[in-house]
Design a protein around this motif. Structure first.
Motif, short mmCIF file in Angstrom:
data_model
loop_
_atom_site.label_atom_id
_atom_site.label_comp_id
_atom_site.label_asym_id
_atom_site.label_seq_id
_atom_site.Cartn_x
_atom_site.Cartn_y
_atom_site.Cartn_z
N UNK A 215 0.87 -1.18 0.00
CA UNK A 215 0.00 0.00 0.00
C UNK A 215 0.90 1.23 0.00
N UNK A 216 1.77 1.29 -0.99
CA UNK A 216 2.87 2.25 -0.99
C UNK A 216 2.49 3.61 -1.57
N UNK A 217 1.23 3.79 -1.97
CA UNK A 217 0.74 5.11 -2.33
C UNK A 217 1.30 5.63 -3.64
N UNK A 218 1.33 6.96 -3.74
CA UNK A 218 1.78 7.64 -4.95
C UNK A 218 2.60 8.86 -4.57
N UNK A 219 3.25 9.43 -5.56
CA UNK A 219 4.01 10.66 -5.36
C UNK A 219 3.68 11.63 -6.50
N UNK A 220 4.06 12.88 -6.31
CA UNK A 220 3.77 13.87 -7.33
C UNK A 220 4.66 13.71 -8.56
N UNK A 221 4.07 14.01 -9.71
CA UNK A 221 4.86 14.14 -10.92
C UNK A 221 5.33 15.59 -11.01
N UNK B 46 9.86 12.17 -14.55
CA UNK B 46 9.83 13.26 -15.53
C UNK B 46 10.33 12.77 -16.89
N UNK B 47 11.41 12.01 -16.91
CA UNK B 47 11.95 11.49 -18.15
C UNK B 47 10.98 10.53 -18.82
N UNK B 48 10.26 9.75 -18.03
CA UNK B 48 9.28 8.84 -18.59
C UNK B 48 8.17 9.62 -19.30
N UNK B 49 7.74 10.75 -18.69
CA UNK B 49 6.71 11.57 -19.32
C UNK B 49 7.25 12.29 -20.55
N UNK B 50 8.47 12.82 -20.45
CA UNK B 50 9.03 13.61 -21.54
C UNK B 50 9.46 12.77 -22.74
N UNK B 51 10.08 11.61 -22.47
CA UNK B 51 10.70 10.83 -23.54
C UNK B 51 10.08 9.44 -23.73
N UNK B 52 9.19 9.04 -22.83
CA UNK B 52 8.58 7.71 -22.95
C UNK B 52 9.46 6.59 -22.46
N UNK B 53 10.52 6.91 -21.70
CA UNK B 53 11.43 5.87 -21.20
C UNK B 53 10.80 5.13 -20.04
#
Length: 418
Positions: A105-111, A385-392
Motif C-alpha cells: 500500500x505504498x501510495x503515490x508521489x507527485x509528478x 519526468x523522463x518517462x513523461x518527456x521521452x517515454x522511457x
C-alpha cells in the motif's frame, strides 16, 4: 535480528489501515510498516498544523486497538533478502521480517516536470507545499501560486489559505470543457460534490500552465500562460504538481507486473506474484475512497476470506468510475512536454540538463552517459519526468531501496541463504 508476520503490510495510508482492519478478525499476526511518524499516509498527513479528518482519526484508533496488529512507524524497506523476506530499518535498528503474505500500500508521489526556474528556493510540489505547511512551515501573508493539474491543486490552495497565505493564482492546465465535464459528473458522488464546493478558490483558472519561475537567489514571481496569453504574478511560493504517479518500485523489484506505471492487480487485489497483494494508489490514482475499499478487499483476500472480499466489489466499481472520470478530465496536455529549455535541469541531484538527455535512446543509456537518476533521490523525481518527456521506462530498482546504515546491512550476514 528477525521477526515474523502472517500478513505484512507496507504503507499505513487509507489502504494499509483498512487492509489491517479487514484482516485482523482472522487472528493473523499482522505487521504494518510506514515511513511516516503517524499513520494516515500523505492524504491524512499529521503534523503541528494539520487537521486530520474524523474518519482518519477513528480508523487510526481502531487499528491501534487491535492486539494482533503491530505498527512500526518511520520504517523503510531496504532490501528483499530472500523469498518472502524483507530487510527493514527504523531510526534505531535494522531487522529482517519473514512473512506469509504481503500487501503493498505504498501510495503515490507527485509528478514534477522541469521548467525554467523550477529549482529556485520557494518552488515545491503542490502536495509538497501541503505537507510542509502541515509540518509547521509558516506561510502567513506570503503570496502563493499553485499550478499543475488535478484536484490536489485546490486542496493545496485551501491548506495554504487556511494558514494565512495569500493565494494569488491557481493555474489548472486542463481545458475549461474538460473541467466542466468532470464537474457535471460529480452528483454521482455527492460527497465529492460537497468537497469541490468547499475547496473552490476564486483565483482558479483553467487552460493555464506555468512557463517559468522568476528570480535570482530565490523565487520572486512566476510567468504563466493563461488562455494563450503570458501573464506574470509576483509571489514568494510556487507549488507545482502535474498529477500523481504510483509508488510501484518495491512491487516492481519483487517481480510484480506493471499496468502502465501502476502495479497490475486482479479482482482480489492480487498481483502477478503469488502471496503478494496491492491496494491504493500504487495500483492507480483514484482518491481515498477507492484506496479504502481496495485495502478492505486486499486484507480480506490475504487471509482467505474471498466471499467477504467479493461483497465489496460493487463499492470498488463505484469509485473506479470516479477515478476514470478524474484521470480522463485531467490528462496532461502535450505542450507540457515543451516546458524545459536545453539548459533546464531535469536531474537536480546530478545537475543534468535537458540537452544531455534529449538525444539518448532510453533510461539506461541516459544514466550511463550523464548519471541522471544516480543521485540521492535515485530517479524518483527525474525518472518519472523522463518517462513523461521521452517515454522511457525506468528499470526495476536494485537494493538498497533506501539509504541504510552499515549496521542494518550487517543484518544480511545473519540471514540464512534462501
Amino acid at each position: 535480528m528477525s521477526a515474523r508476520a502472517d500478513v505484512l503490510i507496507i504503507g499505513a495510508g487509507p489502504a494499509g489501515l483498512n487492509a489491517a482492519l479487514a484482516a485482523a478478525p482472522s487472528g493473523a499476526r499482522i505487521v504494518l510498516l510506514d515511513d511516516n511518524p503517524w499513520p494516515g499516509g500523505q492524504i491524512w498527513r499529521d503534523g503541528p498544523q494539520a487537521s486530520v479528518p474524523t474518519q482518519a482519526q477513528r480508523l487510526r484508533e481502531h487499528v491501534g486497538a487491535l492486539n494482533n496488529v503491530q505498527h512500526h512507524p518511520q520504517t523503510r524497506v531496504i532490501a528483499a533478502t530472500g523469498p518472502r523476506q524483507l530487510l527493514v530499518e527504523d531510526a534505531e535498528r535494522g531487522w529482517v521480517i519473514d512473512y506469509d503474505t504481503l500487501i503493498l500500500c505504498t501510495g503515490a508521489r507527485e509528478l514534477l516536470l522541469p521548467f525554467p526556474g523550477w529549482t529556485l528556493p520557494g518552488v515545491t510540489g503542490a502536495g509538497g507545499l501541503q505537507a510542509l505547511i502541515k509540518g509547521g512551515l509558516p506561510v502567513r501573508d506570503q503570496r502563493v501560486v499553485i499550478a499543475g493539474s488535478g484536484p490536489l491543486l485546490l486542496a493545496s490552495a485551501a491548506t495554504a489559505r487556511h494558514n494565512g497565505a495569500q493565494v494569488v493564482g491557481v493555474a489548472e492546465q486542463a481545458t475549461r470543457g474538460a473541467v466542466a465535464g468532470f464537474a457535471a459528473q460529480l452528483p454521482r458522488w455527492p460527497n465529492k460534490l460537497l468537497q469541490a464546493f468547499g475547496l473552490f478558490d476564486r483565483h482558479y483558472r483553467t487552460d493555464s500552465h506555468v512557463v517559468e519561475a522568476l528570480g535570482t537567489e530565490r523565487l520572486e514571481g512566476v510567468r504563466l500562460r493563461q488562455h494563450g496569453k503570458l501573464i506574470e504574478l509576483a509571489c514568494e511560493r510556487l507549488a507545482c504538481g502535474f498529477g500523481l504517479i504510483p509508488n510501484s518500485q518495491l512491487g516492481q523489484a519483487l517481480g510484480c507486473t506493471l499496468h502502465g506505471q501502476a502495479l497490475a492487480v486482479d479482482a482480489w487485489q492480487a498481483t502477478s506474484e503469488p502471496g503478494l497483494f496491492a491496494a491504493g494508489e500504487c495500483t492507480g490514482f483514484g482518491g481515498s475512497e477507492l484506496a479504502l475499499v481496495e485495502g478492505t478487499i486486499a486484507g480480506l483476500a490475504a487471509v482467505g476470506d474471498r466471499q467477504g472480499a467479493a461483497r465489496h466489489w460493487p463499492q470498488r466499481a463505484r469509485w473506479q468510475g470516479f477515478a476514470k472520470a478524474l484521470n480522463h478530465a485531467f490528462a496532461l496536455a502535450p505542450q507540457l512536454k515543451q516546458l524545459a529549455r536545453p539548459d533546464t535541469l531535469v536531474c537536480r541531484c546530478e545537475d543534468v540538463p535537458y540537452s544531455k538527455l534529449a538525444g539518448q535512446r532510453d533510461w539506461r543509456e541516459a544514466k550511463l552517459s550523464s548519471r541522471c537518476g544516480m543521485g540521492a533521490c535515485q530517479g524518483r523525481v527525474c525518472g518519472a519526468a523522463a518517462q513523461h518527456l521521452f517515454g522511457w521506462q525506468p528499470s526495476a530498482p536494485r537494493p538498497p531501496f533506501s539509504p541504510a546504515r552499515i549496521e542494518t546491512l550487517l543484518c544480511l550476514d545473519d540471514t540464512p541463504p534462501a
